[in-house]
Motif scaffolding. Structure first.
Motif, PDB file in Angstrom:
ATOM      1  N   TYR A 164      10.319  19.774  -1.493  1.00  0.00           N
ATOM      2  CA  TYR A 164       9.542  19.920  -2.720  1.00  0.00           C
ATOM      3  C   TYR A 164      10.362  19.693  -3.898  1.00  0.00           C
ATOM      4  O   TYR A 164       9.762  19.849  -5.005  1.00  0.00           O
ATOM      5  CB  TYR A 164       9.216  21.544  -2.728  1.00  0.00           C
ATOM      6  N   HIS A 165      11.514  19.173  -4.010  1.00  0.00           N
ATOM      7  CA  HIS A 165      12.158  18.712  -5.204  1.00  0.00           C
ATOM      8  C   HIS A 165      11.492  16.994  -5.594  1.00  0.00           C
ATOM      9  O   HIS A 165      11.401  17.235  -6.967  1.00  0.00           O
ATOM     10  CB  HIS A 165      13.497  18.584  -4.961  1.00  0.00           C
ATOM     11  N   HIS A 167       8.617  14.220  -5.336  1.00  0.00           N
ATOM     12  CA  HIS A 167       7.153  13.843  -5.529  1.00  0.00           C
ATOM     13  C   HIS A 167       6.273  13.819  -4.386  1.00  0.00           C
ATOM     14  O   HIS A 167       5.181  13.615  -4.037  1.00  0.00           O
ATOM     15  CB  HIS A 167       6.939  12.693  -6.647  1.00  0.00           C
ATOM     16  N   ASP A 170       3.171  16.334  -4.134  1.00  0.00           N
ATOM     17  CA  ASP A 170       2.245  16.265  -5.694  1.00  0.00           C
ATOM     18  C   ASP A 170       1.056  15.933  -5.355  1.00  0.00           C
ATOM     19  O   ASP A 170       0.029  16.532  -6.001  1.00  0.00           O
ATOM     20  CB  ASP A 170       3.013  15.256  -6.532  1.00  0.00           C
ATOM     21  N   ARG A 174      -2.050  18.495  -6.371  1.00  0.00           N
ATOM     22  CA  ARG A 174      -3.248  18.021  -7.145  1.00  0.00           C
ATOM     23  C   ARG A 174      -4.644  18.192  -6.555  1.00  0.00           C
ATOM     24  O   ARG A 174      -5.497  18.760  -7.028  1.00  0.00           O
ATOM     25  CB  ARG A 174      -2.886  16.595  -7.725  1.00  0.00           C
ATOM     26  N   ILE A 200       7.636  26.001  -6.407  1.00  0.00           N
ATOM     27  CA  ILE A 200       6.921  24.937  -6.959  1.00  0.00           C
ATOM     28  C   ILE A 200       6.095  25.316  -8.217  1.00  0.00           C
ATOM     29  O   ILE A 200       5.226  24.432  -8.500  1.00  0.00           O
ATOM     30  CB  ILE A 200       6.158  24.016  -5.970  1.00  0.00           C
ATOM     31  N   ASP A 202       6.455  25.151 -11.419  1.00  0.00           N
ATOM     32  CA  ASP A 202       6.677  23.903 -12.289  1.00  0.00           C
ATOM     33  C   ASP A 202       5.824  22.678 -12.072  1.00  0.00           C
ATOM     34  O   ASP A 202       5.039  22.277 -12.947  1.00  0.00           O
ATOM     35  CB  ASP A 202       8.183  23.613 -12.450  1.00  0.00           C
ATOM     36  N   LYS A 203       5.929  22.294 -10.813  1.00  0.00           N
ATOM     37  CA  LYS A 203       4.842  21.250 -10.286  1.00  0.00           C
ATOM     38  C   LYS A 203       3.437  21.483 -10.487  1.00  0.00           C
ATOM     39  O   LYS A 203       2.813  20.934 -10.693  1.00  0.00           O
ATOM     40  CB  LYS A 203       5.259  20.909  -8.590  1.00  0.00           C
ATOM     41  N   GLN A 206       2.055  21.498 -13.908  1.00  0.00           N
ATOM     42  CA  GLN A 206       1.772  20.132 -14.383  1.00  0.00           C
ATOM     43  C   GLN A 206       0.556  19.702 -14.219  1.00  0.00           C
ATOM     44  O   GLN A 206      -0.140  18.790 -14.906  1.00  0.00           O
ATOM     45  CB  GLN A 206       2.877  18.957 -13.608  1.00  0.00           C
ATOM     46  N   TYR A 207      -0.344  20.287 -13.266  1.00  0.00           N
ATOM     47  CA  TYR A 207      -1.643  19.896 -13.156  1.00  0.00           C
ATOM     48  C   TYR A 207      -2.794  20.788 -13.487  1.00  0.00           C
ATOM     49  O   TYR A 207      -3.914  20.841 -13.281  1.00  0.00           O
ATOM     50  CB  TYR A 207      -2.079  19.624 -11.602  1.00  0.00           C
TER      51      TYR A 207
END
Length: 275
Positions: A164-165, A167, A170, A174, A200, A202-203, A206-207
């Protein structure tokens, strides 16, 4: 195996419960704890109700055998699929002096106060979402809240495998968020209804639009536990308070230590157990 006969047990199917345990430990630093991750059989999210109940009960009874008077299911899938049966069936029949708590009710009790649009999004495993536990529990406390759910079946496998670090996941994040908002554009608050998901967040952010509030459960569950123990004096008095913490896994101890240290924020020394 050295027993500490009065520890609080913290259970998860894998590493995710460490995100909750980390917050509990902050508020109750002097208490003794045992953490068990059932990594060998993780993830639980796509398993049947019967299987999750069977696995969870095995783990709960393992905690009881270590002398734990209280076990926290720091796992949404186990809380959704097994907790009620364990509380109403097994504790009543065989373990009158034990208690088992989950993560769903403490969250449901407060989450309605966090939304302005009265529409909440739930991101969880297939097991958690299909159980309908969150819509039911939130409805008890906030009957006017609209709850929209989205299962994210690929997230836990990525996280459990430490992928998970970068992409790699991702696209799944999304797509699942798009599916959530396709159900309602009124969502202003999203609950990460899996204790793995804070890893996750923070990921995920992003979306998300900036106005969306993202809720994790660690602090909520920890505060609820403190309040619970303040009311249950008989139980609190049983728990030893020497600041000891022990970690166990049904998987590979070295792997648990490596991943666990990153999540927990301090050194983790784990032992393997067979169930």
């Amino acid at each position: 195996m050295t027993k500490n006969s009065q520890s609080i047990g913290i259970f998860d199917s894998g590493y995710g419960g460490l995100t909750v345990f980390k917050e509990i430990k902050k508020l109750l630093p002097n208490y003794d704890f045992i953490y068990l991750g059932d990594n060998a059989r993780a993830p639980y999210g796509n398993r049947s109700f019967e299987t999750v109940y069977e696995y969870t009960l095995q783990c709960v009874e393992w905690f009881f055998a270590q002398g734990c008077p209280l076990v926290i299911l720091a796992c949404n899938t186990a809380s959704a699929k097994a907790l009620r049966s364990i509380q109403q069936r097994d504790l009543v029949a065989r373990y009158h002096d034990k208690r088992v708590l989950g993560v769903i009710r403490p969250t449901a009790e407060i989450i309605g106060d966090l939304t302005n649009t009265k529409t909440i999004g739930i991101l969880g495993t297939k097991g958690t979402t299909t159980s309908m536990s969150y819509p039911i529990e939130i409805g008890h406390f906030f009957p006017d809240i609209n709850v929209v759910q989205q299962a994210c079946p690929m997230w836990v496998p990525f996280i459990e495998n430490g992928k998970y670090h970068g992409h790699e996941m991702d696209e799944f994040i999304r797509d699942d968020l798009d599916s959530l908002f396709a159900q309602s554009t009124d969502i202003d608050t999203i609950l990460l209804a899996c204790t793995h998901y804070p890893l996750i967040q923070d990921k995920i952010r992003q979306y998300l639009p900036q106005n969306i509030r993202l809720i994790t459960q660690g602090e909520i569950v920890a505060a609820s536990l403190v309040e619970y123990l303040s009311r249950q004096h008989w139980l609190d008095e049983k728990i030893t308070k020497s600041g000891n913490t022990r970690f166990y896994t049904t998987g590979v101890a070295d792997d648990f230590e490596t991943h666990g240290e990153v999540i927990f924020g301090s050194k983790v020394k784990a032992e393997h157990v067979n169930l």
